[in-house]
Design an enzyme around this catalytic site. Structure first.
Site, PDB file in Angstrom:
ATOM      1  N   LYS A  38       0.817  -1.214   0.000  1.00  0.00           N
ATOM      2  CA  LYS A  38       0.000   0.000   0.000  1.00  0.00           C
ATOM      3  C   LYS A  38       0.851   1.265   0.000  1.00  0.00           C
ATOM      4  CE  LYS A  38      -1.127   1.629   3.821  1.00  0.00           C
ATOM      5  NZ  LYS A  38      -1.599   1.981   5.168  1.00  0.00           N
ATOM      6  N   THR A  39       1.852   1.310   0.878  1.00  0.00           N
ATOM      7  CA  THR A  39       2.684   2.517   0.983  1.00  0.00           C
ATOM      8  C   THR A  39       3.410   2.796  -0.315  1.00  0.00           C
ATOM      9  OG1 THR A  39       2.979   2.119   3.353  1.00  0.00           O
ATOM     10  CG2 THR A  39       4.529   3.622   2.304  1.00  0.00           C
ATOM     11  N   ASP A  98      -4.773   8.266   3.407  1.00  0.00           N
ATOM     12  CA  ASP A  98      -4.332   6.930   3.810  1.00  0.00           C
ATOM     13  C   ASP A  98      -5.206   6.419   4.944  1.00  0.00           C
ATOM     14  OD1 ASP A  98      -2.780   4.641   3.951  1.00  0.00           O
ATOM     15  OD2 ASP A  98      -1.221   5.565   5.188  1.00  0.00           O
ATOM     16  N   GLU A  99      -5.322   5.096   5.064  1.00  0.00           N
ATOM     17  CA  GLU A  99      -6.093   4.463   6.152  1.00  0.00           C
ATOM     18  C   GLU A  99      -7.499   5.047   6.248  1.00  0.00           C
ATOM     19  OE1 GLU A  99      -4.898   1.900   7.398  1.00  0.00           O
ATOM     20  OE2 GLU A  99      -2.738   2.048   7.751  1.00  0.00           O
ATOM     21  N   GLN A 148      -9.369  -4.020   8.117  1.00  0.00           N
ATOM     22  CA  GLN A 148      -8.487  -3.550   9.186  1.00  0.00           C
ATOM     23  C   GLN A 148      -9.066  -2.325   9.896  1.00  0.00           C
ATOM     24  OE1 GLN A 148      -4.107  -3.865   8.410  1.00  0.00           O
ATOM     25  NE2 GLN A 148      -4.747  -4.275   6.305  1.00  0.00           N
ATOM     26  N   ARG A 150      -0.003  -9.556  11.024  1.00  0.00           N
ATOM     27  CA  ARG A 150       1.289  -8.962  11.405  1.00  0.00           C
ATOM     28  C   ARG A 150       2.411  -9.973  11.197  1.00  0.00           C
ATOM     29  NH1 ARG A 150       0.106  -4.940   9.966  1.00  0.00           N
ATOM     30  NH2 ARG A 150      -1.840  -5.971   9.432  1.00  0.00           N
TER      31      ARG A 150
END
Length: 768
Positions: A32-33, A223-224, A254, A607
């Site tokens: 994503k980043t 973002d997010e 998430q 994670r």
């Protein structure tokens, strides 16, 4: 265009299509980043002015990382981006436009402690019961109202809200909210929620300002996005209205911050706001093994309210996910510690490759105990941050007063530190005088003879002169020189230097570390304004994630799952998987809450890169009472073929997935959902382990003590004796160590395994 070469087709499409509304649904570990940074870089490469691009993140760390990546593609032009957290970007705008809403441009930003301190002051002044009107509750109630754009005026007028407060026997919340708002305004202060609330007010009440920033921010990226609340959603929608070049990035799976006001509907319903929306799905997970990704998918599939996507991995299949059952929470900590030692030794890993994730902070105790016994170094994330330490907050309060002397909370914090004869009684008099004359506390301090009778006027006058001297020096000196002057002349450095205790030396060193940080800030060349005021703004806007110590150390990481979002580790232990703990008991009243809890489990699973271990205990101490525990429903939602169950203690048995399948059905009574155990073929070259007879995973029925139960004296016990415990039942002493009165016994209890008990407290009865 070399930066495009390393993207997969879905990532590249999301990067190259920059016109109009877009939503990038980014599964865990899907790069994503990289997509966000390359999309911004691509805009600049295509000729879009960096000053016209706004990128909003949820942590300063995320924006810093993105800016560094973008600069590698486009160079120094990356410095011209408007990029940062919601709060930092809109605080910057509010500094420019503050006068339009009646605030000074040098307004103070109150942190949570400041806000709660002010609320406690208001509660005392209103003579309200601080148990009924708990400061935390009041603060959260006001915060929720602001995040839903409900002002104190609307709060008081809303019949539904008022009815709720009355039913909760707190009918004066609205009045507290009103007083709190007015006191913040008088002090020239905004709290964290105000930075968004006041931005909405600014854009709503001043169309010229809205138009100015719509023309400035022709391209928006968020973002997010699944973590945005109503206030953030409203700002973004207003700013994007003119050009609609808005791109949001996120993963509904998430979304785990509903308790903070985040609204998952913002991402689920994004298409309703933008019918021409283009959706790009990043579904390839580059982080985790296939087994871990498949487990995550099998869990999240149980949620009904979600965006459709098919996350997959082309990495190695990896180990099956181990499920370890312990009889107690302390034993659970021991299991985890032993597994870390074994994996570290056998696989050549570092301690920093391991993370222990839990649902609540209270679970860390048993984990810490297990790690300490094996001398495993660890770090708990989410503890007290550097900027929350008392000595740091004291000096920063002096800094705040220098730039905004109306700051009520700063005055109360340092007016008598170091001691100068201005205690709580004096502070109360100042507050009363300020309220009676509708002026600030600072005005009272500056003219004490006018407002307060008595001998304290001289001390107040000295204090006001001291702060005014700081203000004069700040106009001449840089950030570091100003900070050092204040630290010296306030008396804080002297106060801490004369404290020769270990704690005193530590506090003195912390002040020195703060000054070192300011020195480093003052010497930066990448920012124009290096004043102490700007440094103050930066640290006021630090998020919890940014406050962590960034120093690399070889330690096991321990944290709540909420704190782990965005992180990754080779080996992850998710502990405490029990009903009423995870999922939390508070989440079992509605599907909405349960689905958020399941998303939290999904975040925990994803994670892990290489190995994932799930653990639970069949008994756990809660409020001093040993309580039977039932395994979490989330374990039963994972397909058995991905799992390996390990039961520890007497005897240690490793079960195949087939026998685990049988045991899992006894947990959940959902027999129709799972396949039956398959008998091992006698002709097979690779047979599974024999299927163990099904055993209960629950603790035996609570022990009923023998009638007339009376414990024996500690001196009476010997090795080999059979004994009875009020709760644990019958057992046998297998070891005694130490000397009276501190003899410690190791007792084997049927169904519970070994327990270590201090005899003088154990209350054991000798059976024979």
């Amino acid at each position: 265009m070399d930066y495009l070469a390393g993207l997969n087709p879905q990532q590249r499409a999301a990067v190259e299509n920059t016109k109009g509304p877009a939503m990038i649904v980014a599964g865990a570990g899907s790069g994503k980043t990289r997509v966000i940074t390359y999309r911004v870089a691509h805009l600049i490469e295509k000729g879009v002015d960096a000053f016209n691009i706004l990128v909003l993140t949820f942590t300063n760390k995320a924006s810093k990382d993105m800016r560094e990546r973008i600069s590698k593609v486009v160079g120094t032009e990356a410095k011209n981006l408007w990029m940062g957290t919601f709060h930092s970007v809109f605080a910057k705008i509010l500094r420019v436009e503050a006068e339009k809403i009646g605030y000074p441009s040098n307004f103070t930003i109150y942190d949570t402690d400041d806000s709660k301190s002010l609320i406690r002051s208001i509660l005392r002044e209103m003579q309200l019961d601080d148990k009924l009107y708990n400061a935390n509750f009041v603060y959260n109630r006001i915060s929720s109202a602001k995040n839903n754009l409900v002002s104190h005026v609307e709060y008081m007028k809303n019949a539904e809200i008022q009815a709720e407060d009355i039913s909760n026997k707190r009918p004066l919340i609205g009045s507290i909210y009103e007083t709190y708002t007015k006191r913040c305004f008088k002090a020239g202060a905004m709290d964290f929620d105000d930075l968004l609330f006041k931005t909405n007010v600014l854009l709503k009440d001043h169309p010229d300002v809205l138009n100015k920033y719509q023309q400035k921010f022709k391209y928006l990226m968020v973002d997010e996005y699944q973590d945005t609340n109503f206030s953030q959603y409203t700002i973004v929608k207003k700013l994007a209205a003119a050009y609609q070049n808005i791109c949001v990035v996120g993963d509904d799976a998430q979304s785990i911050y509903g308790f903070r006001g985040a609204n998952i509907q913002n991402i689920l319903n994004f298409e309703k706001d933008y019918p021409d929306l283009k959706v790009y799905k990043l579904e390839q997970n580059y982080r985790s093994t296939q087994n871990i990704v498949d487990v995550a998918n099998s869990i999240i599939a149980n949620n009904k309210n979600q965006l459709e996507k098919n996350v997959f991995s082309e990495n190695e299949a990896g180990d099956r996910i181990k499920v370890s059952r312990a009889f107690t929470d302390n034993e659970e900590g021991k299991i985890v510690a032993e597994a870390i030692v074994q994996d570290r030794t056998s696989k050549g890993l570092n301690y920093s490759d391991f993370a222990i994730l839990y649902r609540t902070n209270a679970q860390s105790r048993a984990m810490e105990e297990g790690l300490r016994k094996l001398n495993i170094p660890y770090k708990i994330f989410g503890g007290l941050s550097f900027y929350q330490r008392k000595e740091i907050k004291d000096l920063i309060a002096y800094f705040r007063l220098t730039f905004n002397p109306s700051d009520e909370e700063a005055i109360k914090r340092v007016i008598n530190y170091p001691k100068r004869g201005l205690g709580d009684t004096t502070v109360d008099k100042i507050i009363v005088a300020a309220d009676q004359h509708n002026i600030t506390m600072w005005q009272v301090v500056c003219e004490p003879q006018t407002y307060i009778a008595g001998r304290i006027a001289n001390q107040l006058n000295d204090f006001s002169v001291l702060i005014q001297s700081f203000q004069a020096e700040a106009k001449k000196l840089d950030a570091y020189e100003t900070a050092l002057y204040i630290a010296q002349h306030s008396g804080i450095l002297k106060e801490l230097h004369t404290d020769d205790s270990v704690e005193g030396r530590s506090r003195y060193e912390n002040i020195q570390e703060l000054l070192n940080g300011i020195k480093e800030f003052a010497e930066r060349e990448d920012i124009e304004d290096r004043s102490l005021a700007i440094f103050m703004q930066d640290i006021a806007l630090l998020t919890n994630d940014d406050r962590q110590d960034d120093k690399e150390k070889d330690t096991v990481s321990m944290m709540t799952i909420h704190s782990a979002k965005g992180l990754e580790f080779k080996n992850v232990f998710v502990v405490g998987l029990e009903e009423n703990l995870f999922p939390s008991q508070m989440s079992l009243n509605s599907r909405t809450d349960l689905e958020e809890e399941r998303r939290l489990f999904y975040v925990a699973i994803t994670r892990a890169e290489k190995k994932l271990t799930l653990t639970y205990a069949t008994s756990r101490y809660r409020w001093g009472t040993l309580t039977n525990c039932e395994p979490s429903r989330f374990i039963s939602e994972i397909s058995a073929k991905f799992l390996e169950l390990e039961v520890v203690k007497a005897p240690k048995t490793s079960l195949s997935s087939d026998s685990f399948d049988g045991e899992r059905r006894s947990w959940t009574q959902q027999r129709d959902s799972f396949s039956k155990p398959k008998p091992a073929s006698s002709g097979s070259a690779t047979q599974t382990a024999p299927i163990r007879p099904k055993t209960s995973t629950m603790l035996p029925t609570a022990h009923i003590p023998t009638p007339g139960f009376a414990p024996d004296a500690a001196s009476a016990f010997q090795n080999g004796m059979e004994v009875e415990h009020e709760k644990f039942g019958f057992g046998k002493i297998i070891n005694l160590e130490g000397t009276l009165p501190d003899v410690k016994a190791t007792v084997f209890f049927q169904g519970l395994g070994n327990k270590q008990l201090l005899l003088k407290f154990a209350k054991l009865r000798i059976v024979k």
